[in-house]
Design an enzyme around this catalytic site. Sequence first.
Site, PDB file in Angstrom:
ATOM      1  N   LYS A  36       0.871  -1.176   0.000  1.00 36.55           N
ATOM      2  CA  LYS A  36       0.000   0.000   0.000  1.00 36.55           C
ATOM      3  C   LYS A  36       0.902   1.218   0.000  1.00 36.55           C
ATOM      4  CE  LYS A  36      -4.502   0.728   0.368  1.00 36.55           C
ATOM      5  NZ  LYS A  36      -5.623  -0.036  -0.159  1.00 36.55           N
TER       6      LYS A  36
ATOM      7  N   TYR B  71     -25.023   0.349  -6.236  1.00 37.13           N
ATOM      8  CA  TYR B  71     -26.110   0.395  -7.229  1.00 37.13           C
ATOM      9  C   TYR B  71     -26.079  -0.838  -8.129  1.00 37.13           C
ATOM     10  CZ  TYR B  71     -29.939   2.255  -9.824  1.00 37.13           C
ATOM     11  OH  TYR B  71     -31.203   2.414 -10.363  1.00 37.13           O
TER      12      TYR B  71
END
Length: 349
Positions: free
Chosen positions: A80, A184
């Site tokens: 990361k 969604y």
Amino acid sequence: MTVIDHPAFDAHEHVVFHNDAANGLKAIIAIHNTARGPAVGGCRMWPYADELEGLTDALRLSRGMSYKSALANLPFGGGKSVIFGDPKTDKSEGLWRAMGRFVESLGGRYVIAEDVGTSPADMEIVRRETAHVSGIAEGGSGDPSPATAWGVYVGIKAAGRSRLGREDLKGLKVAVQGLGHVGYELCQLLARDGAILCVADINRAQIDRAIGELGATAVDPDKVYDLDTDVFAPCALGAVINDATIPRLKAAIVAGSANNQLAEARHADALRVANILYAPDYAINAGGIINIAHEGPAYDKERAFAQVSKIHDTLLEIFALSEAEDVSTATAANRIALQRLQATVGQAA
Ligand code: NAD
């Protein structure tokens, strides 16, 4: 405190600080483990209060990526990067090119991607300096959200099978928190199979769209925890499973895409005590990184999504281990991930 004494150090292979004053870049790349392959992980840009806060984020997130990739059986290690700065005001072409050179200096041991505060457009600039970039639109696998949503969809089926004795979604009541890129798309998949959707978002336009297109009902964002549904799917924020929300949950299952859903590790045990089946976040939301593993000129969406579908069986394995060893599903997931990580380290030695 030194880096090696840091509580989140956990045998990181490589932690590098970089300062490019001319381009305003102060950054850290943390590489936890590369036994399985290059350390793939997003780049977070955040106005950290101090160096220690940024280092802590980099170390924790990097280790988390090792576990996530190992659990998903990907040929990736964990890494990361963090950039100290405000994503609203501190971005520039110079900064991204400097970050690209920083990534390039590690010779491919770390592969950068977008994350909180960074975007595919930023990664396009990074790519001018290094080929070690993933998840970009052009020549890459593109937006990871549809793959993430697919993984959550098959994960909800696995949880339904384990807890409710059913895989079909017809009539299953699902509360979805957050109707963004993943939420969604997940709603569309669930609605197609006849699930009954109750949705919450702070963005009214998305709510209206879900009502109009998917026949969903809307609930106030603060009331989403109280709904009498079968599944609660957190697809917005982290830390939504906490001391205040667990007693309010009526759902039998928590399964959603959000990262770091548990406010603290102990909340996995609290869910177990409350008889709520928790699909560990880094297991169920691995679709995006699985998709990235298929990136390249020969990218084949069908093959990528077929591998994402394996999240279903990984979750069944986690649920079974949790039952057999009488531990939370989060502990079970960590045990399987660690086993896979150690098996690879053993092979590499
Ligand atoms: P997004 O930003 O597109 O969507 C987040 C949605 O949550 C937005 O519609 C926002 O309005 C809504 N929201 C914000 N606060 C809310 C609140 N208090 N109550 C209800 N809704 C609220 O993000 P995304 O890409 O869809 O990701 C959703 C979650 O899944 C994040 O936690 C992300 O880290 C995680 N995740 C995403 C991916 C991916 O492929 N995009 C992969 C792994 C994990």
